[in-house]
Design an enzyme around this catalytic site. Structure first.
Site, short mmCIF file in Angstrom:
data_model
loop_
_atom_site.label_atom_id
_atom_site.label_comp_id
_atom_site.label_asym_id
_atom_site.label_seq_id
_atom_site.Cartn_x
_atom_site.Cartn_y
_atom_site.Cartn_z
N ASP A 41 2.62 -9.34 -4.17
CA ASP A 41 3.83 -8.64 -3.72
C ASP A 41 4.96 -8.84 -4.73
OD1 ASP A 41 5.73 -7.33 -2.30
OD2 ASP A 41 5.65 -8.60 -0.52
N ASP A 42 5.38 -7.76 -5.36
CA ASP A 42 6.49 -7.77 -6.33
C ASP A 42 6.15 -8.50 -7.63
OD1 ASP A 42 7.77 -6.62 -4.16
OD2 ASP A 42 9.47 -8.01 -4.12
N HIS B 162 3.07 -4.91 6.81
CA HIS B 162 4.23 -4.05 6.52
C HIS B 162 3.97 -2.56 6.71
CE1 HIS B 162 8.29 -4.31 4.18
NE2 HIS B 162 8.40 -3.99 5.48
N ARG C 148 1.89 0.36 0.25
CA ARG C 148 0.74 -0.10 1.03
C ARG C 148 0.10 1.06 1.80
NH1 ARG C 148 1.52 -5.98 1.20
NH2 ARG C 148 3.01 -6.14 -0.50
N CYS D 288 7.48 -1.85 -0.95
CA CYS D 288 6.31 -2.33 -0.18
C CYS D 288 5.67 -1.33 0.77
CB CYS D 288 6.72 -3.56 0.63
SG CYS D 288 7.30 -4.92 -0.38
N ASP E 175 1.83 -4.66 -5.42
CA ASP E 175 2.30 -3.48 -4.66
C ASP E 175 3.42 -2.71 -5.34
OD1 ASP E 175 4.33 -5.40 -4.23
OD2 ASP E 175 4.79 -4.60 -2.25
N ASN E 176 4.17 -3.40 -6.18
CA ASN E 176 5.26 -2.74 -6.94
C ASN E 176 5.74 -3.73 -8.00
OD1 ASN E 176 6.78 -3.37 -3.92
ND2 ASN E 176 7.62 -4.39 -5.71
N HIS F 175 6.98 -12.37 -3.58
CA HIS F 175 8.20 -11.78 -3.01
C HIS F 175 9.13 -12.94 -2.61
CE1 HIS F 175 10.72 -9.61 -0.14
NE2 HIS F 175 10.10 -8.48 -0.41
MG MG Z 1 6.57 -5.47 -2.77
#
Ligand code: MG
Length: 462
Positions: free
Chosen positions: A39-40, A138, A83, A79, A286-287, A234
């Site tokens: 995540d991130d 999420h 997803r 996010c 995810d990003n 994250h």
């Molecule tokens: Mg993210």
């Protein structure tokens, strides 16, 4: 004598039959799939993608033994929509999972991934796969939207971001920068029950890993799909005691090094159970990195921008595919996205793609197997419900640009800014004046694409 010959022939036939059964058993099912989703994490945050001080030996090894994809994208730069894109194989605009008003789902949101969306888990479960979602969801925390309502047999994790439900620690930025467990009253769920609140985030990476290892052991006799969506890196950043102050990169490096340890544990488990030859492992994020958090956020390396934006750093992710028997090792500069995983995996599992909806993903198995080229030539960079940029082949056109966060206004570009990403991955040198024909072709591609978008109910505004 005759009887003896008859007996020998019978024994021979039986032994062939038994051998064939054994072969059938070892190849008796389609591959297992494990998606590890950070995540991130930024494009430049792991060793094999160029980070000079974060040590990621397990991921580096996977990249050398498998495929390192250098032009692999996510469906959105934040996010929730990212997803939704991964699990449905469709742009989030098609499921109503992106918005101009709220960029992701929050604890007070009432929407989620609609029931009629078919996730990768739903399709694989129907084909006999055991399915687990471990980690951050999420995509809606109300019962009808939880993983168990979207094809997963099992769920263990935090249903939204680990920086939500804030109850202490000063303002948001202060709480995230000097975090304590009880500043964030986020729940930990097992299936549909809350089992801990606030979740002890210090041990979260370790516990997600243990759950995944256990699931592999429990399901080693049948095909399985594990979607391991880590809550880290994250913010707020947490790591187990064993990783505290170990990385030269500081706490962010500690967190990534624990994620790398986690990858190593999964590979070790696949080897112990003899499943490494029939399990495809994908690692990505995810990003891009959350740049506002400075050294508590990651790095996109040589790419511009980060999380929340449509420059490369927001949506191009460090991606690795691994399975020694199935995936031909190499560095892949062709285009791929997380939306391609669903059609690729369904093909490998012998499940046909539903024909009643538009898919934005392609089967990229030809590239994974080293037998062909990527069918993908185009990437759309959505921010909310709008296309800000389009990549076609080596060129990317920005029609709109805007700072990732804050009060920046939209800047419209006509002609669009045009970058050759093969030559200029940092998007520094606008070549729009030299390539009007490329801009025409991209305009046409965008026009065609927009015709396929049918308005649906917005889930993030409910
Ligand atoms: Mg993210």
């Amino acid at each position: 004598m005759k009887n003896r010959i008859k007996y020998s022939v019978l024994i021979f036939v039986i032994s062939i039959y038994v051998q064939s059964l054994a072969v059938e058993k070892s190849n008796s099912h389609a591959p297992n799939f494990i998606i590890i989703f950070a995540d991130d994490m930024g494009y430049g945050d792991i060793g094999v993608f160029g980070h000079p001080t974060i040590k990621t030996p397990s991921l580096d090894r996977l990249a050398f033994e498998g495929q390192k994809w250098t032009n692999f994208y996510v469906a959105a730069s934040v996010c929730t929509p990212s997803r939704a894109g991964l699990l449905t194989g469709r742009l989030p605009i098609r499921s109503g999972m992106c918005s101009e008003k709220r960029r992701v789902l929050f604890p007070d949101s009432n929407g989620g991934l609609p029931e009629k969306e078919i996730t990768m888990a739903t399709a694989l479960k129907e084909a006999g796969y055991a399915t687990a979602c471990i980690g951050k969801w999420h995509l809606g925390h109300h019962p009808q939207y939880l993983p168990t309502s979207h094809g997963f047999d099992y769920y263990f994790g935090i249903p939204y971001s680990n920086d939500m439900d804030r109850v202490g620690g000063g303002n948001y930025w202060e709480a995230c920068s000097n975090p304590e467990i009880d500043y964030f009253n986020v729940p930990l769920m097992r299936n549909n029950e809350i089992v801990e609140r606030p979740v002890n985030q210090i041990t979260i990476t370790k516990r997600y890993t243990e759950e995944a290892v256990k699931f592999i052991h429990q399901n080693k006799e049948k095909p399985f799909f594990i979607y391991l969506a880590h809550s880290m890196p994250h913010v707020p950043l947490f790591r187990s005691e064993e990783f505290e102050n170990k990385s030269l990169r500081g706490i962010y490096g500690d967190v990534i090094e624990e994620l790398d340890w986690s990858v190593g544990e999964l590979i070790k488990t696949l080897k112990v159970t003899g499943l490494e030859k029939n399990t495809i492992v994908v690692f990505t994020s995810d990003n891009g990195p959350w740049l506002e958090f400075k050294t508590d956020g990651g790095s996109a390396g040589l790419l511009s921008g980060g999380k929340g934006g449509t420059y490369e750093g927001g949506m191009r992710e460090p991606t690795i595919f691994w399975c020694p028997e199935i995936i031909k090792p190499g560095v892949i500069a062709e285009l791929g996205t997380t939306m391609d995983l669903l059609p690729t995996f369904l093909k490998l599992a012998n499940v046909s793609l539903p024909s009643d909806r538009v898919y934005d993903g392609f089967n990229i198995y030809p590239v994974l197997s080293g037998k062909g080229e990527s069918p993908r030539d185009v990437v759309f960079y959505y921010r909310g419900t709008e296309v800000y940029a389009v990549r076609k082949g080596e060129f990317k056109a920005h029609f709109i640009t805007q700072a990732e966060y804050g009060s920046d206004v939209k800047r419209f570009h006509d002609p669009p800014l045009l970058f050759n990403l093969n030559i200029d991955p940092s998007e520094k040198f606008n070549v729009a004046n030299n390539h009007p024909e490329v801009i025409d072709a991209i305009n046409q591609t965008l026009e065609q694409h927009l015709k396929t978008i049918i308005p649906v109910e917005n889930q993030l505004e409910k």
